[in-house]
Design a protein around this motif. Structure first.
Motif, short mmCIF file in Angstrom:
data_model
loop_
_atom_site.label_atom_id
_atom_site.label_comp_id
_atom_site.label_asym_id
_atom_site.label_seq_id
_atom_site.Cartn_x
_atom_site.Cartn_y
_atom_site.Cartn_z
N UNK A 174 0.86 -1.18 0.00
CA UNK A 174 0.00 0.00 0.00
C UNK A 174 0.89 1.22 0.00
N UNK A 175 0.99 1.89 -1.14
CA UNK A 175 1.85 3.06 -1.23
C UNK A 175 1.19 4.27 -0.57
N UNK A 176 1.97 5.31 -0.36
CA UNK A 176 1.42 6.52 0.25
C UNK A 176 0.33 7.13 -0.62
N UNK A 177 0.54 7.17 -1.93
CA UNK A 177 -0.49 7.73 -2.81
C UNK A 177 -1.74 6.86 -2.82
N UNK A 178 -1.55 5.55 -2.73
CA UNK A 178 -2.70 4.65 -2.66
C UNK A 178 -3.46 4.87 -1.36
N UNK A 179 -2.73 5.02 -0.27
CA UNK A 179 -3.37 5.33 1.01
C UNK A 179 -4.15 6.63 0.93
N UNK A 180 -3.53 7.67 0.37
CA UNK A 180 -4.21 8.97 0.30
C UNK A 180 -5.46 8.90 -0.56
N UNK A 181 -5.39 8.16 -1.66
CA UNK A 181 -6.56 7.99 -2.52
C UNK A 181 -7.67 7.25 -1.76
N UNK A 182 -7.27 6.25 -0.98
CA UNK A 182 -8.24 5.49 -0.18
C UNK A 182 -8.93 6.40 0.83
N UNK A 183 -8.16 7.23 1.51
CA UNK A 183 -8.74 8.15 2.49
C UNK A 183 -9.72 9.11 1.82
N UNK A 184 -9.34 9.64 0.66
CA UNK A 184 -10.26 10.55 -0.07
C UNK A 184 -11.53 9.81 -0.44
N UNK A 185 -11.40 8.60 -0.89
CA UNK A 185 -12.57 7.80 -1.28
C UNK A 185 -13.48 7.54 -0.08
N UNK A 186 -12.90 7.15 1.03
CA UNK A 186 -13.69 6.85 2.21
C UNK A 186 -14.41 8.08 2.76
N UNK A 187 -13.77 9.21 2.66
CA UNK A 187 -14.38 10.46 3.15
C UNK A 187 -15.41 11.03 2.18
N UNK A 188 -15.48 10.47 1.00
CA UNK A 188 -16.37 11.00 -0.03
C UNK A 188 -17.84 10.91 0.38
N UNK A 189 -18.71 11.60 -0.36
CA UNK A 189 -20.14 11.63 -0.01
C UNK A 189 -20.81 10.27 -0.21
#
Length: 257
Positions: free
Chosen positions: A242-257
């Motif tokens: 799990x790369x840092x960019x993958x983690x950040x994308x996951x966080x954005x996705x989870x926080x999404x509406x």
């Protein structure tokens, strides 16, 4: 007992993300050992991210990966998957390596409803999302299909092909047939789902795993009339981690509406 004083200008050193402190605690919920990262007050928890690790790993390896969610009022709950970490002693004899992985997945999926009940008792009726990497991605994809309490799901460095010639035990063959994403992708919508992979992953080569898995989900979400609820991302130069960019994308996705 020594009196503990508190200086607002120089407070106690605690785990924090971007200046926001959070707590780390160990619990056993529904018989499952977990680590929890959460806001300081239980009443401040507004959502939960249930995070599943990969094979031959343990919950401690995911500590801190998604702690940024705590600054948004989330609790990050990381269980030991069945037969892993503190539960290694539960492993039945005679499993080959692939059967060990799938017996862990089977048991982890089976216990998830009770774990979700325990999380609701602890935090109240807050939204629950699920993410998992590698073997944890198998669990995540299954829960996205079978557990409607899951609000969003992110499967990372994983696969939906589930072609397992080394798995011979009848109960595991039955699990594979009942939950293989390539066959049962149509059960996932409308749950928002992220599928993220690295383009040089040696465990799950892109063309053999991500491409057919994404195609099955894309078609399923299109047929269900919610194509935007499925998202796929491939990260250049990333292997089986799990790369840092993958983690950040996951966080954005989870926080999404």
């Amino acid at each position: 007992m020594t009196e503990r004083t508190f200086n607002p200008a120089d407070p106690h050193a605690t785990p924090s993300y971007d200046g926001t402190p959070y707590l780390i605690e160990r619990r056993v919920l529904a018989g499952v050992p977990v680590l929890i990262e959460r806001p300081a007050e239980l009443a401040d928890v507004r959502a939960v991210c249930l995070t599943y690790h990969g094979a031959w790993a343990a919950k401690e390896g995911k500590l801190g990966v998604y702690s940024g969610l705590t600054a948004h009022g989330w609790a990050v709950v990381v269980p030991d998957a069945a037969l892993h970490g503190e539960r290694l002693g539960d492993t039945p004899p005679g499993l080959n390596a692939r059967e060990y992985v799938w017996e862990s997945v089977r048991r982890t999926v089976a216990e998830a409803p009770a774990l979700l009940d325990a999380l609701a008792e602890l935090f109240g009726p807050v939204p629950v999302s699920v993410t998992g990497s590698s073997m944890g991605g198998y669990v995540t994809q299954t829960l996205a299909r079978t557990e409607r309490r899951v609000r969003r799901a992110a499967a990372l460095i994983s696969s939906g092909v589930w072609h397992e010639p080394e798995v011979g035990r009848p109960e595991l063959r039955a699990f594979l047939e009942a939950h293989r994403p390539l066959t049962h992708a149509g059960d996932a919508p409308p749950t928002p789902l992220l599928l993220a992979s690295g383009d040089v992953d040696p465990a799950f080569p892109l063309s053999a795993h991500h491409v057919p898995t994404a195609a099955a989900y894309r078609e399923a979400y299109m047929r269900a009339g919610c194509p935007d609820a499925f998202r796929e991302t491939v990260f250049p130069g990333v292997g089986h981690y799990t790369s840092q960019k993958m983690r950040d994308e996951t966080v954005r996705f989870l926080l999404g509406p």
